[in-house]
Design an enzyme around this catalytic site. Structure first.
Site, PDB file in Angstrom:
ATOM      1  N   HIS A  17       0.838  -1.202   0.000  1.00  0.00           N
ATOM      2  CA  HIS A  17       0.000   0.000   0.000  1.00  0.00           C
ATOM      3  C   HIS A  17       0.874   1.255   0.000  1.00  0.00           C
ATOM      4  O   HIS A  17       0.614   2.207  -0.734  1.00  0.00           O
ATOM      5  CB  HIS A  17      -0.881   0.048   1.261  1.00  0.00           C
ATOM      6  CG  HIS A  17      -1.923  -1.028   1.354  1.00  0.00           C
ATOM      7  ND1 HIS A  17      -2.087  -1.800   2.479  1.00  0.00           N
ATOM      8  CD2 HIS A  17      -2.857  -1.446   0.462  1.00  0.00           C
ATOM      9  CE1 HIS A  17      -3.100  -2.649   2.286  1.00  0.00           C
ATOM     10  NE2 HIS A  17      -3.575  -2.458   1.066  1.00  0.00           N
ATOM     11  N   ARG A  89      -2.000  -6.293  -8.379  1.00  0.00           N
ATOM     12  CA  ARG A  89      -0.869  -7.173  -8.113  1.00  0.00           C
ATOM     13  C   ARG A  89      -0.805  -8.228  -9.214  1.00  0.00           C
ATOM     14  O   ARG A  89      -0.482  -7.927 -10.348  1.00  0.00           O
ATOM     15  CB  ARG A  89      -1.017  -7.797  -6.718  1.00  0.00           C
ATOM     16  CG  ARG A  89      -0.808  -6.787  -5.594  1.00  0.00           C
ATOM     17  CD  ARG A  89      -1.262  -7.311  -4.275  1.00  0.00           C
ATOM     18  NE  ARG A  89      -2.659  -7.703  -4.362  1.00  0.00           N
ATOM     19  CZ  ARG A  89      -3.418  -8.047  -3.334  1.00  0.00           C
ATOM     20  NH1 ARG A  89      -2.914  -8.091  -2.150  1.00  0.00           N
ATOM     21  NH2 ARG A  89      -4.686  -8.370  -3.503  1.00  0.00           N
ATOM     22  N   SER A 127      -3.022  -7.815   2.729  1.00  0.00           N
ATOM     23  CA  SER A 127      -3.308  -7.670   4.162  1.00  0.00           C
ATOM     24  C   SER A 127      -3.747  -9.011   4.745  1.00  0.00           C
ATOM     25  O   SER A 127      -3.379  -9.363   5.860  1.00  0.00           O
ATOM     26  CB  SER A 127      -4.413  -6.635   4.377  1.00  0.00           C
ATOM     27  OG  SER A 127      -3.986  -5.369   3.956  1.00  0.00           O
TER      28      SER A 127
END
Ligand code: PNS
Length: 159
Positions: A17, A89, A127
């Site tokens: 991030h 990603r 995450s």
């Protein structure tokens, strides 16, 4: 002033991030990091904790940290921002992001989503995987910002 909203759950903020935020600041004059609050989900970090951790990790005055509930496009309109920034990603992100961007465009044709490819150092970080690895005592030192690490360990009762 070119502004963009960088929305997400940020539970917790990762180095992936941070990389998108740093690169986003090269394209935009101002970034609003907007934490989506989903009352149906129980996050690891409360929204207040996430706001605090992101603010600490991003002291740049061009970065504002906020949170919202409900539709992202409504929030964008409320903030008078027309660009949403998302990191992409691996290929596995594509379907979800493609659907979300198209849904958001259907709901608000004036709001555009801009994607940045995540750098090769970060393409595998999420995450969710960070939470999972940390919960099982894995070393995530290089995956999250320095200020997030002790708070993450604390959550799982680790030193
Ligand atoms: O970090 P995440 O969990 O991948 O972020 C997803 C997020 C928060 C950007 C997305 O779930 C979202 O925009 N939620 C707000 C509700 C909404 O607008 N849903 C419709 C989008 S299709």
């Amino acid at each position: 002033m070119r502004a963009a909203i960088y929305p997400g759950s940020f539970d917790p903020l990762t180095n992936g991030h941070l990389s998108i935020i740093a690169r986003g600041l090269k394209l935009f004059d101002r970034l609003i990091v907007a934490i989506a609050v989903n009352p149906k989900k129980t996050p690891l970090f409360t929204v207040e904790e996430r706001v605090e951790l992101i603010k600490q990790a991003c002291p740049d005055p061009r970065v504002e940290v906020d949170h919202f509930e409900g539709l992202l496009v409504n929030y964008a309109r409320q903030r008078s921002v027309k660009v949403l920034l998302r990191g992409l990603r691996a290929v596995s992100d594509f379907d979800y992001e493609f659907q979300m961007a198209n849904m958001n465009r259907t709901l608000a044709p004036d709001v555009e989503t801009v994607f940045m490819m995540t750098g090769e150092d970060y393409f595998y970080i999420s995450s969710q995987l960070v939470r999972e690895a940390a919960a099982l005592g894995g070393n995530v030192d290089n995956l999250v910002p320095k200020n997030v690490l002790p708070r993450l360990k604390e959550k799982f009762g680790l030193k």
